[in-house]
Design an enzyme around this catalytic site. Structure first.
Site, PDB file in Angstrom:
ATOM      1  N   SER A   1     -25.750  -1.286   0.924  1.00 45.49           N
ATOM      2  CA  SER A   1     -26.853  -1.981   0.264  1.00 45.49           C
ATOM      3  C   SER A   1     -26.507  -2.389  -1.161  1.00 45.49           C
ATOM      4  O   SER A   1     -26.859  -3.500  -1.599  1.00 45.49           O
ATOM      5  CB  SER A   1     -28.117  -1.104   0.282  1.00 45.49           C
ATOM      6  OG  SER A   1     -27.889   0.137  -0.354  1.00 45.49           O
ATOM      7  N   TRP A   2     -25.822  -1.524  -1.917  1.00 50.32           N
ATOM      8  CA  TRP A   2     -25.497  -1.853  -3.297  1.00 50.32           C
ATOM      9  C   TRP A   2     -24.439  -2.955  -3.354  1.00 50.32           C
ATOM     10  O   TRP A   2     -24.532  -3.878  -4.179  1.00 50.32           O
ATOM     11  CB  TRP A   2     -25.048  -0.605  -4.034  1.00 50.32           C
ATOM     12  CG  TRP A   2     -24.884  -0.739  -5.527  1.00 50.32           C
ATOM     13  CD1 TRP A   2     -23.889  -0.173  -6.273  1.00 50.32           C
ATOM     14  CD2 TRP A   2     -25.709  -1.448  -6.464  1.00 50.32           C
ATOM     15  NE1 TRP A   2     -24.054  -0.492  -7.612  1.00 50.32           N
ATOM     16  CE2 TRP A   2     -25.164  -1.269  -7.748  1.00 50.32           C
ATOM     17  CE3 TRP A   2     -26.869  -2.221  -6.323  1.00 50.32           C
ATOM     18  CZ2 TRP A   2     -25.721  -1.838  -8.896  1.00 50.32           C
ATOM     19  CZ3 TRP A   2     -27.422  -2.798  -7.468  1.00 50.32           C
ATOM     20  CH2 TRP A   2     -26.859  -2.595  -8.731  1.00 50.32           C
TER      21      TRP A   2
ATOM     22  N   LYS B   1     -27.392  11.990 -12.584  1.00 52.83           N
ATOM     23  CA  LYS B   1     -28.773  11.584 -12.256  1.00 52.83           C
ATOM     24  C   LYS B   1     -29.036  11.671 -10.756  1.00 52.83           C
ATOM     25  O   LYS B   1     -30.164  11.911 -10.329  1.00 52.83           O
ATOM     26  CB  LYS B   1     -29.067  10.192 -12.814  1.00 52.83           C
ATOM     27  CG  LYS B   1     -28.156   9.070 -12.326  1.00 52.83           C
ATOM     28  CD  LYS B   1     -28.774   8.260 -11.209  1.00 52.83           C
ATOM     29  CE  LYS B   1     -27.877   7.102 -10.810  1.00 52.83           C
ATOM     30  NZ  LYS B   1     -28.457   6.271  -9.749  1.00 52.83           N
TER      31      LYS B   1
ATOM     32  N   ASP C   1     -31.834   5.049 -15.989  1.00 54.81           N
ATOM     33  CA  ASP C   1     -31.226   5.202 -14.670  1.00 54.81           C
ATOM     34  C   ASP C   1     -31.665   6.511 -14.013  1.00 54.81           C
ATOM     35  O   ASP C   1     -31.890   6.573 -12.801  1.00 54.81           O
ATOM     36  CB  ASP C   1     -29.701   5.156 -14.803  1.00 54.81           C
ATOM     37  CG  ASP C   1     -29.020   4.651 -13.540  1.00 54.81           C
ATOM     38  OD1 ASP C   1     -29.718   4.232 -12.607  1.00 54.81           O
ATOM     39  OD2 ASP C   1     -27.774   4.659 -13.493  1.00 54.81           O
TER      40      ASP C   1
ATOM     41  N   ARG D   1     -32.269   7.118  -2.392  1.00 54.43           N
ATOM     42  CA  ARG D   1     -31.813   7.864  -1.214  1.00 54.43           C
ATOM     43  C   ARG D   1     -31.554   9.332  -1.549  1.00 54.43           C
ATOM     44  O   ARG D   1     -31.695  10.203  -0.690  1.00 54.43           O
ATOM     45  CB  ARG D   1     -30.574   7.206  -0.615  1.00 54.43           C
ATOM     46  CG  ARG D   1     -29.343   7.220  -1.474  1.00 54.43           C
ATOM     47  CD  ARG D   1     -28.209   6.414  -0.867  1.00 54.43           C
ATOM     48  NE  ARG D   1     -28.530   5.002  -0.823  1.00 54.43           N
ATOM     49  CZ  ARG D   1     -27.689   4.071  -0.360  1.00 54.43           C
ATOM     50  NH1 ARG D   1     -26.489   4.426   0.070  1.00 54.43           N
ATOM     51  NH2 ARG D   1     -28.028   2.812  -0.351  1.00 54.43           N
ATOM     52  N   ASN D   2     -31.162   9.619  -2.809  1.00 58.29           N
ATOM     53  CA  ASN D   2     -30.961  11.008  -3.206  1.00 58.29           C
ATOM     54  C   ASN D   2     -32.284  11.762  -3.229  1.00 58.29           C
ATOM     55  O   ASN D   2     -32.371  12.904  -2.777  1.00 58.29           O
ATOM     56  CB  ASN D   2     -30.273  11.069  -4.568  1.00 58.29           C
ATOM     57  CG  ASN D   2     -28.816  10.649  -4.485  1.00 58.29           C
ATOM     58  OD1 ASN D   2     -27.962  11.415  -4.050  1.00 58.29           O
ATOM     59  ND2 ASN D   2     -28.537   9.412  -4.878  1.00 58.29           N
TER      60      ASN D   2
ATOM     61  N   GLU E   1     -25.161  10.160  -2.607  1.00 57.44           N
ATOM     62  CA  GLU E   1     -24.005  10.513  -3.437  1.00 57.44           C
ATOM     63  C   GLU E   1     -24.150  11.895  -4.077  1.00 57.44           C
ATOM     64  O   GLU E   1     -23.173  12.603  -4.296  1.00 57.44           O
ATOM     65  CB  GLU E   1     -23.806   9.469  -4.541  1.00 57.44           C
ATOM     66  CG  GLU E   1     -23.290   8.122  -4.056  1.00 57.44           C
ATOM     67  CD  GLU E   1     -21.777   8.102  -3.897  1.00 57.44           C
ATOM     68  OE1 GLU E   1     -21.170   9.174  -3.740  1.00 57.44           O
ATOM     69  OE2 GLU E   1     -21.213   6.994  -3.900  1.00 57.44           O
TER      70      GLU E   1
END
Length: 329
Positions: A11-12, A192, A245, A256-257, A282
Site C-alpha cells: 500500500s505504501w 512509533k 507521525d 496496521r500496527n 512493522e
C-alpha cells in the site's frame, strides 16, 4: 523527466507511485508478483492494495525485473517491509546503487542485524549516508489514495538532495519538507510503530482514551531518551516528523500496527493476528530489534519492554499492562 525506481508492491509503495506520477516522473515499479504486474498493465491499478487508484502507464512502468528497474533510475525508493528487505535485494550486485540516491520508505529495522535500513544499504551496497534519504509522515497510504491533505518530511545529511526529492513529491494534496536528521527520523519511525502496537493492545484490553493519552505522552519521553542514547543531537520532537507521525500511527483507523495490537489485546495469538491481517505490522519485528539493541544502551523503555514481553515472551497483555500503568506519570 526524473527517473525513479520504486521497490515494493504494498500500500505504501502504491501511494508513493501515485504521488510521484502526479508530477509526471518516469516511475519504474518493481513488484514481486508477475500476476500483479500483468493486472496493472491490463487494468491500470494494483489488484491487492489501494485498488481504486488508477495509474497512467505513460509514466508508470511495472516490472518483475529488479535489476532492470534499478538500472533505469536515478532515484531508488525502497518500500518493502524491513523483514523482507534482505531477500528483496539479494539478487542485486553490490554496486547496483552506484551514483544513485537511495530513499528508504521503510519504517522498520533489519531483523537479526538490528540495524536501520539505511545502515544496511551502506554496509552491504556501499551507499554513503550522504546519498540516502528517509521518508517520514504523518501520512497514511489510504489517505493519499483519497487525496486527503498530507505532509511528508524527508530526512537527510544533505539538505540540497532532500529538497530536490521534496520537489518530486509536492503536489496539490502533498506538502514535503527536508530535515537534516536522517538517523533520528528513521529511528523515530521505528519507535512509533512500537508505541502504536501498545496503543492497540490497550484498546483491546478496554483501556480508555485517558490512558492512551498518558501512554502517548510518556512514549515521547521514551523516544527522546532512546534517541539521545543512540544518536544524540538537538531535535524538536514536537515536529510533524516525530510527534505528528507518532500520533497518526497511534490513533488512526488505518494504522496496521494499532490494528495488530488491538487483536493481541483481544486475545489473538501473534500467528492468528498475522494471518487475519494479511499485512505486515512493522512494529512486531521492530520491537525485537530495539529490545536487543537496548540491552547495550540500557535506556529506561517501559513501553517497548512491555510490548516485547507480550509478543515474544507470551506474557499476558492484561498482566503486563497492570505493571505498565503504574510506571506512567
Amino acid at each position: 523527466m526524473e527517473k525513479i525506481a520504486v521497490i515494493g508492491g504494498g500500500s505504501w509503495a502504491t501511494a508513493l507511485v501515485k504521488i510521484l506520477s502526479e508530477n509526471h516522473s518516469q516511475i519504474h515499479w518493481w513488484m514481486r508478483s508477475s500476476n500483479d504486474v500483468q493486472h496493472l498493465i491490463n487494468y491500470r491499478h494494483n489488484p491487492r492494495y489501494l485498488s481504486g487508484v488508477q495509474f497512467d502507464l505513460n509514466y508508470v512502468k511495472p516490472s518483475t525485473d529488479l535489476k532492470a528497474v534499478v538500472a533505469a533510475a536515478d532515484w531508488v525508493i525502497l518500500a518493502v517491509p524491513a523483514a523482507f528487505i534482505v531477500e528483496a535485494l539479494d539478487d542485486l550486485p553490490k554496486d547496483a546503487f552506484k551514483d544513485k540516491v537511495v530513499v528508504s520508505a521503510i519504517k522498520g529495522m533489519v531483523p537479526k542485524e538490528n540495524i536501520l535500513v539505511t545502515d544496511y544499504v551502506e554496509k552491504y551496497y556501499h551507499v554513503p549516508n550522504t546519498h540516502q534519504l528517509v521518508i517520514a509522515g504523518p501520512c497514511h497510504a489510504e489517505e493519499v489514495a483519497l487525496e486527503k491533505q498530507s505532509y511528508l518530511t524527508i530526512g537527510s545529511h544533505d539538505l540540497a538532495t532532500a529538497e530536490r526529492f521534496c520537489e518530486l513529491l509536492r503536489n496539490r494534496y502533498v506538502k514535503a519538507n527536508p530535515l537534516d536528521d536522517l538517523d533520528g527520523i528513521e529511528y523515530c519511525a521505528v519507535m512509533k510503530n512500537i508505541i502504536a502496537l501498545a496503543c492497540g493492545i490497550a484498546r483491546g484490553l478496554n483501556y480508555g482514551d485517558n490512558f492512551q493519552a498518558v501512554m502517548v505522552s510518556n512514549a515521547m519521553f521514551e523516544i527522546e531518551r532512546f534517541l539521545d542514547a543512540v544518536m544524540p543531537m538537538h531535535r524538536a520532537l514536537n515536529g510533524s516528523a516525530y510527534l505528528g507521525d507518532l500520533l497518526v500511527t497511534a490513533y488512526s483507523q488505518f494504522s496496521r500496527n494499532r490494528t495488530f495490537g488491538n487483536m493481541i489485546g483481544h486475545g489473538y495469538t501473534v500467528k492468528s493476528a498475522q494471518i487475519e491481517m494479511n499485512m505486515v505490522a512493522e512494529g512486531y519485528y521492530a520491537v525485537q530489534s530495539i529490545y536487543e539493541l537496548n540491552k547495550i544502551l540500557k535506556v529506561d523503555m517501559p513501553i517497548t519492554t512491555a510490548v516485547y514481553l507480550i509478543l515474544y515472551e507470551r506474557i499476558s497483555p492484561a498482566v503486563e499492562f497492570e505493571i505498565l500503568k503504574d510506571k506512567f506519570k
